[in-house]
Motif scaffolding. Structure first.
Motif, PDB file in Angstrom:
ATOM      1  N   HIS A  45      25.282   8.404 -22.124  1.00  0.00           N
ATOM      2  CA  HIS A  45      24.712   7.057 -21.993  1.00  0.00           C
ATOM      3  C   HIS A  45      23.435   7.137 -21.185  1.00  0.00           C
ATOM      4  CE1 HIS A  45      24.703   2.840 -20.150  1.00  0.00           C
ATOM      5  NE2 HIS A  45      24.370   2.720 -21.411  1.00  0.00           N
ATOM      6  N   GLY A  46      22.338   6.724 -21.793  1.00  0.00           N
ATOM      7  CA  GLY A  46      21.050   6.758 -21.117  1.00  0.00           C
ATOM      8  C   GLY A  46      19.946   6.376 -22.080  1.00  0.00           C
ATOM      9  N   SER A  47      18.719   6.507 -21.612  1.00  0.00           N
ATOM     10  CA  SER A  47      17.554   6.117 -22.399  1.00  0.00           C
ATOM     11  C   SER A  47      16.540   7.245 -22.380  1.00  0.00           C
ATOM     12  CB  SER A  47      16.937   4.824 -21.851  1.00  0.00           C
ATOM     13  OG  SER A  47      15.727   4.518 -22.511  1.00  0.00           O
ATOM     14  N   ALA A  48      15.867   7.429 -23.509  1.00  0.00           N
ATOM     15  CA  ALA A  48      14.803   8.428 -23.585  1.00  0.00           C
ATOM     16  C   ALA A  48      13.582   8.014 -22.792  1.00  0.00           C
ATOM     17  CB  ALA A  48      14.413   8.665 -25.054  1.00  0.00           C
ATOM     18  N   LEU A  49      13.516   6.753 -22.375  1.00  0.00           N
ATOM     19  CA  LEU A  49      12.405   6.285 -21.560  1.00  0.00           C
ATOM     20  C   LEU A  49      12.583   6.596 -20.076  1.00  0.00           C
ATOM     21  CD1 LEU A  49      11.957   2.776 -23.234  1.00  0.00           C
ATOM     22  CD2 LEU A  49      10.680   4.857 -23.709  1.00  0.00           C
ATOM     23  N   ASN A  50      13.760   7.064 -19.713  1.00  0.00           N
ATOM     24  CA  ASN A  50      14.064   7.369 -18.318  1.00  0.00           C
ATOM     25  C   ASN A  50      14.048   8.877 -18.115  1.00  0.00           C
ATOM     26  OD1 ASN A  50      14.917   7.456 -15.699  1.00  0.00           O
ATOM     27  ND2 ASN A  50      16.749   6.211 -16.009  1.00  0.00           N
ATOM     28  N   TYR A  51      13.242   9.334 -17.180  1.00  0.00           N
ATOM     29  CA  TYR A  51      13.124  10.771 -16.938  1.00  0.00           C
ATOM     30  C   TYR A  51      14.445  11.365 -16.449  1.00  0.00           C
ATOM     31  CZ  TYR A  51      11.807  15.145 -14.677  1.00  0.00           C
ATOM     32  OH  TYR A  51      11.752  16.451 -14.285  1.00  0.00           O
ATOM     33  N   LYS A  52      15.212  10.616 -15.660  1.00  0.00           N
ATOM     34  CA  LYS A  52      16.489  11.137 -15.173  1.00  0.00           C
ATOM     35  C   LYS A  52      17.450  11.383 -16.326  1.00  0.00           C
ATOM     36  CE  LYS A  52      16.154   8.934 -10.627  1.00  0.00           C
ATOM     37  NZ  LYS A  52      16.793   7.990  -9.664  1.00  0.00           N
ATOM     38  N   ASP A  53      17.463  10.489 -17.298  1.00  0.00           N
ATOM     39  CA  ASP A  53      18.337  10.691 -18.454  1.00  0.00           C
ATOM     40  C   ASP A  53      17.869  11.867 -19.313  1.00  0.00           C
ATOM     41  OD1 ASP A  53      19.871   8.540 -17.667  1.00  0.00           O
ATOM     42  OD2 ASP A  53      18.692   7.106 -18.814  1.00  0.00           O
ATOM     43  N   LEU A  54      16.561  12.041 -19.453  1.00  0.00           N
ATOM     44  CA  LEU A  54      16.052  13.211 -20.180  1.00  0.00           C
ATOM     45  C   LEU A  54      16.424  14.496 -19.450  1.00  0.00           C
ATOM     46  CD1 LEU A  54      12.466  12.006 -21.197  1.00  0.00           C
ATOM     47  CD2 LEU A  54      14.505  12.060 -22.617  1.00  0.00           C
ATOM     48  N   LYS A  55      16.420  14.444 -18.158  1.00  0.00           N
ATOM     49  CA  LYS A  55      16.800  15.620 -17.381  1.00  0.00           C
ATOM     50  C   LYS A  55      18.287  15.899 -17.498  1.00  0.00           C
ATOM     51  CE  LYS A  55      15.998  17.583 -12.786  1.00  0.00           C
ATOM     52  NZ  LYS A  55      15.481  17.290 -11.427  1.00  0.00           N
ATOM     53  N   VAL A  78      33.458   0.581 -15.844  1.00  0.00           N
ATOM     54  CA  VAL A  78      33.596   1.558 -14.752  1.00  0.00           C
ATOM     55  C   VAL A  78      33.965   2.931 -15.299  1.00  0.00           C
ATOM     56  CG1 VAL A  78      34.851   2.118 -12.646  1.00  0.00           C
ATOM     57  CG2 VAL A  78      34.179  -0.251 -13.117  1.00  0.00           C
ATOM     58  N   GLY A  79      34.956   2.958 -16.194  1.00  0.00           N
ATOM     59  CA  GLY A  79      35.365   4.245 -16.753  1.00  0.00           C
ATOM     60  C   GLY A  79      34.338   4.829 -17.691  1.00  0.00           C
ATOM     61  N   GLY A  80      33.661   3.943 -18.487  1.00  0.00           N
ATOM     62  CA  GLY A  80      32.660   4.439 -19.421  1.00  0.00           C
ATOM     63  C   GLY A  80      31.457   5.027 -18.723  1.00  0.00           C
ATOM     64  N   ASN A  81      31.034   4.397 -17.637  1.00  0.00           N
ATOM     65  CA  ASN A  81      29.897   4.937 -16.890  1.00  0.00           C
ATOM     66  C   ASN A  81      30.202   6.317 -16.334  1.00  0.00           C
ATOM     67  OD1 ASN A  81      28.253   2.734 -17.351  1.00  0.00           O
ATOM     68  ND2 ASN A  81      28.935   1.645 -15.517  1.00  0.00           N
ATOM     69  N   GLN A  82      31.412   6.518 -15.860  1.00  0.00           N
ATOM     70  CA  GLN A  82      31.769   7.829 -15.335  1.00  0.00           C
ATOM     71  C   GLN A  82      31.918   8.843 -16.449  1.00  0.00           C
ATOM     72  OE1 GLN A  82      35.307   7.210 -13.015  1.00  0.00           O
ATOM     73  NE2 GLN A  82      34.246   6.037 -11.416  1.00  0.00           N
ATOM     74  N   GLN A  83      32.387   8.386 -17.624  1.00  0.00           N
ATOM     75  CA  GLN A  83      32.617   9.318 -18.718  1.00  0.00           C
ATOM     76  C   GLN A  83      31.330   9.798 -19.357  1.00  0.00           C
ATOM     77  OE1 GLN A  83      35.024   7.649 -21.795  1.00  0.00           O
ATOM     78  NE2 GLN A  83      34.977   9.491 -23.085  1.00  0.00           N
ATOM     79  N   TYR A  84      30.349   8.895 -19.517  1.00  0.00           N
ATOM     80  CA  TYR A  84      29.125   9.227 -20.239  1.00  0.00           C
ATOM     81  C   TYR A  84      27.922   9.422 -19.316  1.00  0.00           C
ATOM     82  CZ  TYR A  84      31.901   7.529 -24.163  1.00  0.00           C
ATOM     83  OH  TYR A  84      32.881   7.344 -25.105  1.00  0.00           O
ATOM     84  N   GLN A  85      28.164   9.530 -18.004  1.00  0.00           N
ATOM     85  CA  GLN A  85      27.065   9.713 -17.070  1.00  0.00           C
ATOM     86  C   GLN A  85      26.945  11.156 -16.591  1.00  0.00           C
ATOM     87  OE1 GLN A  85      24.714   7.624 -16.219  1.00  0.00           O
ATOM     88  NE2 GLN A  85      25.535   5.903 -17.389  1.00  0.00           N
ATOM     89  N   GLU A  86      27.667  12.043 -17.213  1.00  0.00           N
ATOM     90  CA  GLU A  86      27.602  13.439 -16.811  1.00  0.00           C
ATOM     91  C   GLU A  86      26.326  14.085 -17.341  1.00  0.00           C
ATOM     92  OE1 GLU A  86      31.137  15.174 -18.270  1.00  0.00           O
ATOM     93  OE2 GLU A  86      32.475  13.999 -16.981  1.00  0.00           O
ATOM     94  N   SER A  87      26.129  15.335 -16.984  1.00  0.00           N
ATOM     95  CA  SER A  87      24.969  16.105 -17.428  1.00  0.00           C
ATOM     96  C   SER A  87      25.418  17.152 -18.445  1.00  0.00           C
ATOM     97  CB  SER A  87      24.268  16.783 -16.243  1.00  0.00           C
ATOM     98  OG  SER A  87      23.792  15.820 -15.332  1.00  0.00           O
ATOM     99  N   TYR A  88      24.511  17.450 -19.348  1.00  0.00           N
ATOM    100  CA  TYR A  88      24.817  18.419 -20.402  1.00  0.00           C
ATOM    101  C   TYR A  88      24.695  19.838 -19.847  1.00  0.00           C
ATOM    102  CZ  TYR A  88      24.532  21.007 -24.794  1.00  0.00           C
ATOM    103  OH  TYR A  88      24.740  21.903 -25.807  1.00  0.00           O
ATOM    104  N   GLU A  89      25.657  20.671 -20.197  1.00  0.00           N
ATOM    105  CA  GLU A  89      25.648  22.061 -19.780  1.00  0.00           C
ATOM    106  C   GLU A  89      25.198  22.923 -20.953  1.00  0.00           C
ATOM    107  OE1 GLU A  89      29.408  23.165 -18.248  1.00  0.00           O
ATOM    108  OE2 GLU A  89      29.401  21.671 -16.622  1.00  0.00           O
ATOM    109  N   VAL A  90      24.110  23.616 -20.772  1.00  0.00           N
ATOM    110  CA  VAL A  90      23.541  24.449 -21.834  1.00  0.00           C
ATOM    111  C   VAL A  90      24.350  25.723 -21.953  1.00  0.00           C
ATOM    112  CG1 VAL A  90      21.472  25.638 -22.628  1.00  0.00           C
ATOM    113  CG2 VAL A  90      21.269  23.477 -21.380  1.00  0.00           C
ATOM    114  N   VAL A  91      24.756  26.037 -23.175  1.00  0.00           N
ATOM    115  CA  VAL A  91      25.465  27.280 -23.479  1.00  0.00           C
ATOM    116  C   VAL A  91      24.447  28.283 -24.001  1.00  0.00           C
ATOM    117  CG1 VAL A  91      27.288  28.361 -24.841  1.00  0.00           C
ATOM    118  CG2 VAL A  91      27.558  26.009 -24.006  1.00  0.00           C
TER     119      VAL A  91
END
Length: 1085
Positions: free
Chosen positions: A385-395, A309-322
């Motif tokens: 946490h995600g997969s390169a095969l999933n478009y949502k994770d690539l996004k 539960v905690g890991g999914n919340q920790q690694y399910q965020e989106s990357y912020e481009v600087v």
């Protein structure tokens, strides 16, 4: 009945009713179990008696004929009925899913009714109107129907009778029926319905609510914790409110179900407040075992649930481009070993610019050790946490804005096919959604490269690159068989390491470390070099700019790109030519780009050559340049008119008309520059254009090697497919035609092991830039079952032999005349016999020690060869020859078992190819560093592939993609251009080059380039060894200083033309060189 007898009657009635509830469940369970066992015994007895009767009495032959028919009819009927029932209960059908979900929902409803009834005493003695009892009875009637269906569909009745769901039905359905009959609502063992919660993960999968592995695991853990918790609380609630039966239920206490839940949770969490305790003996005995089971449950399941539960919340965020900061996305094999190696190599190659952030996209959550690594490098790394095969994770990782996508491969994978296809699918997913994103991928097997070329938008000009481990690793080893020490030299040139200045103090071989500072870099050559030949530019860069120019990128026509290594004097540079240099820094390489004939011709110090003032006016073209552009436009217009006339009039326009227009306007065909529109899948490596062929090279091809057969691309020597039986070498053949100056390859593998890919080893040794006489026999020693699997890929290469045997047998090694071989190679097996890294290379280490123990006396001619051990001070002592060996190790640290002089505290930095006078030790761990090198400059990887693999072309890749074998051409004279490639060599100094004892590397470099067209870029030197009986060590120096003093024993790493034999002395060609053949060198442009 008197009042005094009322308590006794109540107690007797209570015992009687409870006994009825318990006996109803036990009688059905035990009775059914007895009937199932009895029916099995009767069936076996009937079959045994029938066989005995039919075998002894002949009058029962007629019965024996119709008895199987009756059985067959009954089996057909039962099979059709059971099949329909199984389909009804199967989760693959809609009816089966509805039944499973309905049973689960009704079980939860029955459990809720149990919770409601827990507010009343354990047993009601008076009749009352209880609506929940009727509802619960209807639920259990459906459970009984479902139980009957499952029983009929079960193949093994005994195992079905003893499974968990059946036991739950036995102890819940009969008591409810008895309660409905007696109108007395008894709780009994109805709490066992809580075990139906274990079916929750399956239900969620049916409804497609849980799809990922983490969600399925989380639902399984939660179902297990809840079912055990509720069941334990129900048992305590039963025994504590009922009391022990042997004391007439006098020690009972009134506990609500919530109190029992509270007690079990306090017990599992090891808190134990003590406010609620068990008083009955049954309750205390149960708590003894529940404490152990609950402790295991709480200690294992609860932390996993929290982590998920905690890991999914920790690694399910989106990357912020600087803005202004580059970042790369790394996916694929994200493990502790791969991430540690990647970070060590990537950060070591940091050039000091704006730091590049690394975003890891892992398909599994990181381990605790990997999380610590990410925390240590938190300033550079971020994990998602995600997969390169999933478009949502690539996004989520903003793949479209990433500087590159790096895909890691697991080189230790037990199934390379699955590993490569997984990475190819990741590359396809990235390219489909983000076509402009640069992709650098690692693969294990070379024949998977063809699938990447089929990916849409794959373009090497964007930097899309393929790092094939089998191709590069075996190519390195193959080239080291002909050029000892080459792998060490190339590694120091192409892999950037951390500075070793702190280790250089007090070392005698200081030049070894100075050579490690030189790297291969690329930059655009100045336009002042236009129309100069490559040897002239190469000599000018060395003398004037203190740079070593290795190769150039030459463009011919549309999409025609080729990396030419030391091309002939017929190749002239055109505008915007990229050069490959050996230098220490980018500042040194910029000299070749900033050089200006008007401003820098009189400067002697290379460090003063910088961007001049007149270079700022380079955007304003001169009149002659504008005229050249105008003529180019006219040429394109004429060609367009010719093609338009052909299309409009349905006529064919011959190519000669177009070439006539080009010749009329004096525009060479090979320098024609047209814009590229379509993505370029691959480019030629090392193939000269037709105009780059000299008369001398053509004469060598037509006269000396006219009988050689080449493949259809002209890149490799070819022969008709040789049957395996003819290639197998036996002991009898050794007496008639002994082998000499051959290469022995020891392979460990069996019929089930993964293929190494020996074609990648053979192809560099069968490149067409070698004459047929230069080709050395290759003898493979190993299992014949394994060789049969590899032979179909190498059967079209000449001079290949097989010998069934083992490198661990001295007799087999002597049978292949290993004493006369030029090099012995030991290839490690892909079979992982042990998980310990030190035991992975056991066979390779033992084979190396076995070969080293074999000593042979040197003949008079053998004493002059390189790599022989002989006494220096007392020549009367007998000299022995040690066989030169190259051993491949999967773990670099295992080198300590082969050479005792290498230790962890050695001052010499770790080299993946440790050299000695008798061979080397190769480890492919440095190939991981190529990923970072390719990201910095993808042209460098193309040059390395050119040097190691012997060159390639798009035609060759298409042929291997279509047929996976080489096709013959039956003609060598028609492929002069592909054959006229330079080759790597390790050549001793000749008398003409070594004029005196004070000659330097700069003098040798200029003389070799002027006289023979040979380009020197490294030095091979023997270390000083006072003990004449010990092997002399060897170290390679990359790009020695110009004033470096040469020794007579030194040898040169050089790139020689096709017309020069790579294994001979240069003095042979000094006699044939006439004074008129010396080229005049243009000293300054």
């Amino acid at each position: 009945m008197t009042p005094t007898n009322l308590p006794e009657n109540r107690t007797f009635c209570k015992k009687y009713v409870q006994l009825a509830f318990i006996l109803s469940s036990l009688s059905i369970f035990l009775g059914g179990l007895f009937l199932i066992v009895a029916s099995r015994v009767a069936k076996y007895a009937y079959r045994f008696i029938s066989k005995c009767i039919l075998s002894t009495k002949g009058e029962h032959k007629q019965r024996a004929q119709w008895l199987p028919k009756i059985r067959q009819i009954s089996i057909r009927w039962k099979g059709a009925f059971l099949e329909s029932v199984e389909m009804m209960l199967s989760a693959q059908t809609c009816m089966g899913r509805v039944l499973v979900i309905l049973v689960f929902l009704l079980s939860i409803g029955s459990l809720i009714i149990y919770f409601i009834n827990c507010a009343f005493p354990i047993e009601h003695y008076q009749s009352f109107a209880d609506h929940t009892l009727a509802v619960d009875m209807s639920f259990n009637a459906f459970f009984l129907f479902y139980f009957g269906l499952r029983f009929m569909a079960a193949n093994n009745k005994l195992s079905f009778w003893l499974e968990l769901n059946s036991i739950v039905d036995f102890f819940t359905i009969p008591p409810v029926c008895v309660s409905y009959y007696l109108k007395r609502n008894c709780l009994g063992l109805r709490f066992l319905r809580a075990l139906r919660l274990l079916e929750l993960p399956k239900i969620l999968q049916f409804l497609r609510i849980t799809r990922t592995s983490n969600s399925i695991k989380l639902s399984t853990l939660l179902a297990a914790v809840l079912s055990i918790w509720l069941t334990a609380a129900g048992f305590i609630h039963l025994v504590e409110n009922s009391g022990d039966p042997w004391v007439h239920h006098q020690n009972s206490q009134s506990l609500s179900y919530f109190d029992c839940l509270y007690l079990t949770m306090v017990t599992m969490s090891t808190v134990g407040f003590g406010d609620v305790v068990t008083k009955t003996s049954l309750g205390r005995i149960f708590m003894i075992f529940f404490i152990i089971a609950g402790l295991v449950l709480f200690a294992n399941f609860i932390p996993e649930i929290v982590d998920i539960v905690g890991g999914n919340q920790q690694y399910q965020e989106s990357y912020e481009v600087v803005r202004g900061r580059k970042y790369i996305v790394v996916c694929g094999d994200i493990t502790l070993e791969s991430v540690t190696a990647f970070l060590r190599n990537f950060l070591a190659q940091d050039t000091g610019d704006i730091c590049t952030e690394i975003v890891f996209l892992g398909e599994t959550l990181p381990s605790l050790e990997l999380e610590i690594v990410f925390k240590c490098y938190s300033a550079y790394t971020t994990f998602f946490h995600g997969s390169a095969l999933n478009y949502k994770d690539l996004k989520r990782v903003v793949m479209g804005s990433a500087d590159a996508c790096l895909i890691l491969a697991d080189t230790c994978s037990s199934d390379p096919f699955v590993e490569d296809t997984s990475n190819i699918m990741r590359a396809l997913s990235v390219k489909n959604h983000y076509p402009k994103t640069r992709v650098i991928i690692q693969i294990i097997q070379s024949h998977k490269k063809v699938y990447l070329a089929n990916i849409p938008n794959w373009d090497w000009r964007r930097g899309d690159s393929i790092i094939c481990f089998a191709e590069l690793k075996l190519g390195f080893i193959a080239q080291s068989c002909l050029v000892p020490g080459l792998s060490t030299l190339l590694r120091s040139l192409f892999i950037r390491q951390k500075s070793t200045k702190a280790k250089r103090k007090g070392l005698r071989n200081r030049n070894l470390f100075e050579g490690n500072d030189y790297k291969v870099m690329t930059d655009w050559l100045s336009n002042d070099f236009v129309n100069m030949t490559f040897p002239d530019v190469c000599r000018f860069c060395f003398v004037k700019l203190d740079l070593v120019l290795l190769a150039i990128e030459f463009r011919t026509g549309i999409h025609g790109n080729s990396i030419l290594v030391n091309p002939s004097a017929q190749i002239k540079l055109h505008r915007n030519t990229m050069g490959f240099f050996i230098a220490k820094s980018k500042v040194e390489v910029k000299r070749a780009h900033f050089y200006c004939k008007a401003c820098h011709s009189d400067i002697d110090n290379p460090e003063l050559i910088k961007k001049c003032h007149c270079r700022s006016k380079s955007w304003t073209r001169s009149f002659s340049d504008c005229f050249e552009i105008l003529r180019h436009c006219v040429c394109a217009l004429n060609i367009g008119l010719l093609l338009y006339k052909a299309v409009s009039q349905d006529k064919k326009v011959q190519d000669c008309e177009i070439f006539r227009q080009l010749k009329k306007l004096r525009i060479p065909q090979e320098t024609m520059h047209l814009p590229d529109r379509e993505p370029v899948k691959s480019r030629s490596l090392g193939v000269l254009p037709v105009t780059g062929i000299t008369a001398r090279i053509a004469a060598v091809v037509t006269e000396e090697d006219s009988n050689a057969l080449l493949d259809s691309t002209g890149m490799f020597h070819w022969c008709k497919a040789v049957p395996l039986e003819q290639a197998v070498l036996k002991h009898q053949k050794q007496t008639t035609s002994p082998l000499h100056d051959h290469i022995v390859v020891c392979v460990f593998g069996d019929a089930n092991s993964t293929l190494i890919g020996l074609r990648n080893f053979v192809m560099p040794l069968r490149a067409s830039n070698f004459t047929y006489q230069e080709l050395k026999d290759i003898v493979f020693v190993g299992s014949l079952e394994y060789m049969k699997r590899e032979w179909k890929f190498i059967q079209n290469f000449p001079k290949l032999l097989l010998f069934p045997g083992s490198a661990l047998s001295c007799a087999d090694l002597r049978a292949v005349n290993i004493r006369y071989c030029t090099m012995c190679t030991i290839l490690s097996s892909h079979v992982r016999t042990s998980t310990k890294p030190t035991l992975v290379d056991t066979k390779s280490i033992l084979a190396t020690l076995n070969i080293r123990s074999m000593q042979f006396k040197c003949s008079s001619t053998a004493e002059e060869a390189v790599g022989r051990v002989r006494t220096l001070e007392n020549e009367s002592e007998p000299s022995y020859k040690r066989i030169p060996i190259i051993t491949e190790l999967n773990t670099t640290s295992n080198v300590q078992f082969i050479d005792r002089h290498i230790s962890s505290d050695s001052q010499i930095p770790e080299q993946e190819l440790y050299l000695s006078s008798t061979g080397g030790i190769f480890s492919d761990s440095f190939l991981d560093s190529l990923l970072s090198t390719t990201y910095r400059n993808h042209h460098v990887l193309a040059l390395l592939q050119t040097l190691v693999t012997g060159g390639t072309s798009p035609e060759l890749e298409e042929q291997l993609a279509e047929k996976n074998v080489l096709c013959g051409s039956f003609s060598s004279t028609a492929y002069v251009a592909p054959r006229a490639r330079c080759k790597l060599a390790l050549m001793p100094l000749s008398k003409r080059l070594l004029t005196d004892s004070r000659v330097s590397f700069g003098d040798i470099y200029c003389k070799a380039l002027d006289l023979f067209g040979i380009l020197c870029f490294g030095l091979y030197r023997l270390t000083e060894e006072p003990n004449p009986y010990r092997n002399r060590g060897v170290y390679a120096i990359a790009r020695p200083p110009s004033d470096f003093k040469m020794l007579p024993t030194d040898m040169l790493f050089c790139i020689v033309p096709f017309s020069t034999t790579a294994t001979s002395d240069l003095s042979v060609y000094e006699e044939d060189l006439s004074p008129g053949g010396i080229r005049t060198i243009q000293t300054a442009p």
